[in-house]
Write a protein that holds these residues in place. Structure first.
Motif, PDB file in Angstrom:
ATOM      1  N   ILE A  13      13.904  14.247  -1.416  1.00 48.76           N
ATOM      2  CA  ILE A  13      12.795  13.617  -0.685  1.00 48.76           C
ATOM      3  C   ILE A  13      11.543  14.472  -0.776  1.00 48.76           C
ATOM      4  O   ILE A  13      10.430  13.969  -1.020  1.00 48.76           O
ATOM      5  N   VAL A  14      11.691  15.780  -0.597  1.00 42.63           N
ATOM      6  CA  VAL A  14      10.542  16.689  -0.689  1.00 42.63           C
ATOM      7  C   VAL A  14       9.957  16.665  -2.095  1.00 42.63           C
ATOM      8  O   VAL A  14       8.727  16.612  -2.281  1.00 42.63           O
ATOM      9  N   LEU A  15      10.828  16.691  -3.114  1.00 40.23           N
ATOM     10  CA  LEU A  15      10.359  16.635  -4.502  1.00 40.23           C
ATOM     11  C   LEU A  15       9.603  15.340  -4.771  1.00 40.23           C
ATOM     12  O   LEU A  15       8.573  15.333  -5.459  1.00 40.23           O
ATOM     13  N   ASP A  16      10.102  14.245  -4.237  1.00 38.30           N
ATOM     14  CA  ASP A  16       9.413  12.962  -4.427  1.00 38.30           C
ATOM     15  C   ASP A  16       8.032  12.982  -3.800  1.00 38.30           C
ATOM     16  O   ASP A  16       7.063  12.478  -4.378  1.00 38.30           O
ATOM     17  N   PHE A  17       7.917  13.571  -2.614  1.00 42.97           N
ATOM     18  CA  PHE A  17       6.624  13.673  -1.937  1.00 42.97           C
ATOM     19  C   PHE A  17       5.646  14.550  -2.715  1.00 42.97           C
ATOM     20  O   PHE A  17       4.454  14.242  -2.800  1.00 42.97           O
ATOM     21  N   THR A 102       8.032   7.082  -3.703  1.00 42.79           N
ATOM     22  CA  THR A 102       6.934   7.119  -2.750  1.00 42.79           C
ATOM     23  C   THR A 102       5.639   7.621  -3.379  1.00 42.79           C
ATOM     24  O   THR A 102       4.597   6.949  -3.314  1.00 42.79           O
ATOM     25  N   LYS A 103       5.682   8.794  -3.995  1.00 39.70           N
ATOM     26  CA  LYS A 103       4.454   9.346  -4.570  1.00 39.70           C
ATOM     27  C   LYS A 103       3.964   8.519  -5.760  1.00 39.70           C
ATOM     28  O   LYS A 103       2.763   8.321  -5.934  1.00 39.70           O
ATOM     29  N   SER A 104       4.884   8.020  -6.558  1.00 39.90           N
ATOM     30  CA  SER A 104       4.501   7.194  -7.700  1.00 39.90           C
ATOM     31  C   SER A 104       3.770   5.938  -7.236  1.00 39.90           C
ATOM     32  O   SER A 104       2.762   5.537  -7.827  1.00 39.90           O
ATOM     33  N   LYS A 106       2.120   5.569  -4.419  1.00 37.28           N
ATOM     34  CA  LYS A 106       0.799   5.959  -3.920  1.00 37.28           C
ATOM     35  C   LYS A 106      -0.156   6.248  -5.069  1.00 37.28           C
ATOM     36  O   LYS A 106      -1.307   5.776  -5.079  1.00 37.28           O
ATOM     37  N   ASP A 107       0.302   7.012  -6.040  1.00 34.59           N
ATOM     38  CA  ASP A 107      -0.569   7.399  -7.155  1.00 34.59           C
ATOM     39  C   ASP A 107      -1.056   6.177  -7.932  1.00 34.59           C
ATOM     40  O   ASP A 107      -2.242   6.076  -8.278  1.00 34.59           O
ATOM     41  N   GLU A 108      -0.156   5.255  -8.226  1.00 32.36           N
ATOM     42  CA  GLU A 108      -0.538   4.076  -9.016  1.00 32.36           C
ATOM     43  C   GLU A 108      -1.469   3.160  -8.232  1.00 32.36           C
ATOM     44  O   GLU A 108      -2.409   2.592  -8.796  1.00 32.36           O
ATOM     45  N   SER A 109      -1.221   2.990  -6.942  1.00 33.34           N
ATOM     46  CA  SER A 109      -2.101   2.137  -6.136  1.00 33.34           C
ATOM     47  C   SER A 109      -3.467   2.783  -5.924  1.00 33.34           C
ATOM     48  O   SER A 109      -4.489   2.084  -5.860  1.00 33.34           O
ATOM     49  N   MET A 110      -3.513   4.114  -5.860  1.00 36.82           N
ATOM     50  CA  MET A 110      -4.799   4.792  -5.690  1.00 36.82           C
ATOM     51  C   MET A 110      -5.656   4.712  -6.960  1.00 36.82           C
ATOM     52  O   MET A 110      -6.875   4.829  -6.897  1.00 36.82           O
ATOM     53  N   LYS A 111      -5.034   4.502  -8.106  1.00 35.22           N
ATOM     54  CA  LYS A 111      -5.807   4.249  -9.326  1.00 35.22           C
ATOM     55  C   LYS A 111      -6.584   2.942  -9.188  1.00 35.22           C
ATOM     56  O   LYS A 111      -7.711   2.817  -9.687  1.00 35.22           O
ATOM     57  N   VAL A 112      -6.000   1.964  -8.509  1.00 38.87           N
ATOM     58  CA  VAL A 112      -6.689   0.703  -8.237  1.00 38.87           C
ATOM     59  C   VAL A 112      -7.864   0.960  -7.296  1.00 38.87           C
ATOM     60  O   VAL A 112      -8.975   0.459  -7.513  1.00 38.87           O
ATOM     61  N   LEU A 301       2.720   3.893   4.412  1.00 44.11           N
ATOM     62  CA  LEU A 301       3.863   4.193   3.541  1.00 44.11           C
ATOM     63  C   LEU A 301       4.424   5.574   3.839  1.00 44.11           C
ATOM     64  O   LEU A 301       5.628   5.730   4.105  1.00 44.11           O
ATOM     65  N   TYR A 302       3.579   6.595   3.773  1.00 45.94           N
ATOM     66  CA  TYR A 302       4.054   7.966   3.948  1.00 45.94           C
ATOM     67  C   TYR A 302       4.590   8.204   5.350  1.00 45.94           C
ATOM     68  O   TYR A 302       5.640   8.841   5.523  1.00 45.94           O
ATOM     69  N   ALA A 303       3.893   7.706   6.350  1.00 49.08           N
ATOM     70  CA  ALA A 303       4.357   7.906   7.721  1.00 49.08           C
ATOM     71  C   ALA A 303       5.695   7.212   7.956  1.00 49.08           C
ATOM     72  O   ALA A 303       6.579   7.741   8.647  1.00 49.08           O
ATOM     73  N   THR A 304       5.864   6.023   7.369  1.00 49.75           N
ATOM     74  CA  THR A 304       7.109   5.284   7.512  1.00 49.75           C
ATOM     75  C   THR A 304       8.267   6.025   6.858  1.00 49.75           C
ATOM     76  O   THR A 304       9.369   6.132   7.427  1.00 49.75           O
ATOM     77  N   VAL A 305       8.027   6.562   5.672  1.00 48.21           N
ATOM     78  CA  VAL A 305       9.092   7.292   4.963  1.00 48.21           C
ATOM     79  C   VAL A 305       9.467   8.566   5.716  1.00 48.21           C
ATOM     80  O   VAL A 305      10.652   8.915   5.812  1.00 48.21           O
ATOM     81  N   ILE A 306       8.487   9.257   6.256  1.00 46.47           N
ATOM     82  CA  ILE A 306       8.780  10.481   7.019  1.00 46.47           C
ATOM     83  C   ILE A 306       9.636  10.156   8.237  1.00 46.47           C
ATOM     84  O   ILE A 306      10.647  10.825   8.510  1.00 46.47           O
ATOM     85  N   MET A 307       9.248   9.104   8.974  1.00 48.04           N
ATOM     86  CA  MET A 307      10.043   8.726  10.150  1.00 48.04           C
ATOM     87  C   MET A 307      11.454   8.331   9.737  1.00 48.04           C
ATOM     88  O   MET A 307      12.447   8.754  10.374  1.00 48.04           O
ATOM     89  N   ALA A 308      11.586   7.536   8.679  1.00 52.13           N
ATOM     90  CA  ALA A 308      12.912   7.100   8.226  1.00 52.13           C
ATOM     91  C   ALA A 308      13.753   8.289   7.781  1.00 52.13           C
ATOM     92  O   ALA A 308      14.950   8.362   8.084  1.00 52.13           O
TER      93      ALA A 308
END
Length: 325
Positions: A13-17, A102-104, A106-112, A301-308
């Motif tokens: 999970i940390v590596l994905d973040f 998760t990070k992928s 975010k990264d792809e959507s932030m390109k938009v 997204l990030y807050a939801t994943v952290i809580m989960a």
């Protein structure tokens, strides 16, 4: 092994973040995709084109892909465990990282988002086409932003919470089984002439596997909306009202929460392969959608994943303590 797997999950999970999905490392999902594509061609040729035979071929494809998607990582991890538990742990952590997206996402959507801020609509359409299945060549700036927000909201479940849910239960092997189910639906689960029969099993099984995770994701997303300054009360209201406004029993769960939390309207009529598909909208248009909503959706997204991760990880640790003692 349970304790080592728990450590691997946390590390994954940390590596994905932090790292996400490095493009220079072959991704197992791409291998699953190639297996699906190769089997589809062969099975279509073998079984013929009647509706019944296409359903049978699609079901056989699902069984074969599902089996190999679990068997291959299971054999690799067992071999690593036989060599040394920490080699197993490192491999399992890398697998967990690749299962999460998760990070992928975010990264792809932030390109938009970046393309919209540059007011380059052609680039924005091209970037959003990388993360959505709909036709994007006619979208205006609002349509591009809406498409990006919708895919972040939907994939909060499909790309993050559902994989997290399954790796917490069964480690990387169960996680890869989920990714296989989800990938088969993404490639075969279209309701058109080509895949209506062939992809029926893939679509139905994806609905089953996402039934619990999508609802957990919606609940977690609603809770974090209160914590990060979004409209949690409206998120819950729209969730209760609009969560069933989709042909899929799962996709509108997180999209309705996101729409309510941001105060915007999502979904509606969408074009796929040149044909308009009529969909109900979710949320109320308290304001027009904007590029900044992509950033807000990623905060959710990030807050939801952290809580989960905290809550589901806590349950896994408690189960481990109970079993051991």
């Amino acid at each position: 092994m349970y304790g080592y797997t728990t450590i691997a999950i946390a590390a994954g999970i940390v590596l994905d973040f932090l790292v996400g999905d490095p493009h220079n490392i072959p991704h197992p999902v791409c291998m699953i995709g190639r297996l699906i594509g190769g089997l589809e061609k062969r099975l279509r040729a073998c079984f013929g084109e009647t509706a019944r035979r296409k359903r049978l071929a699609g079901t056989l494809l699902w069984i074969v892909v599902f089996f190999f998607s679990g068997a291959v990582p299971a054999v690799i991890l067992y071999a690593a465990w036989c060599v040394h538990p920490w080699i197993y742990t490192v491999l399992a952590a890398l697998m967990c990282c690749q299962i999460m997206a998760t990070k992928s996402l975010k990264d792809e959507s932030m390109k938009v988002y970046d393309a919209l801020k540059e007011q380059d609509i052609v680039k924005a359409r091209r970037q959003v086409s990388m993360i959505v299945g709909r036709d994007t060549d006619r979208l205006d700036a609002d349509g591009v932003a809406r498409a990006a927000v919708e895919t972040v909201a939907e994939n909060t479940s499909d790309g993050s919470i559902a994989p997290l849910f399954y790796i917490m239960i069964g480690g990387p092997v169960l996680g890869f089984l989920y990714k296989a189910v989800n990938t088969m639906d993404s490639m075969l689960g279209y309701k058109n002439e080509t895949y209506l029969d062939f992809g029926r099993t893939a679509a139905k099984m994806d609905d089953v596997w996402n039934l619990i995770p999508s609802r957990l994701a919606a609940i977690f997303m609603t809770l974090v909306s209160f914590l990060i300054g979004f409209d949690g009360k409206n998120a819950w209201k729209i969730f209760l009202r609009d969560r069933k406004k989709s042909q899929s029993p799962n996709s509108a769960q997180t999209e309705s929460v996101c729409a309510g939390a941001l105060g915007v309207k999502l979904l509606g009529d969408t074009m796929y392969f040149g044909t308009i598909h009529h969909k109900e909208t979710v949320g109320d248009a308290r304001r027009s959608i904007e590029a900044q909503d992509i950033c807000r959706a990623n905060r959710l997204l990030y807050a939801t994943v952290i809580m989960a991760a905290v809550l589901l990880g806590g349950v896994r640790i408690l189960v481990g303590i109970w079993v051991c003692y």
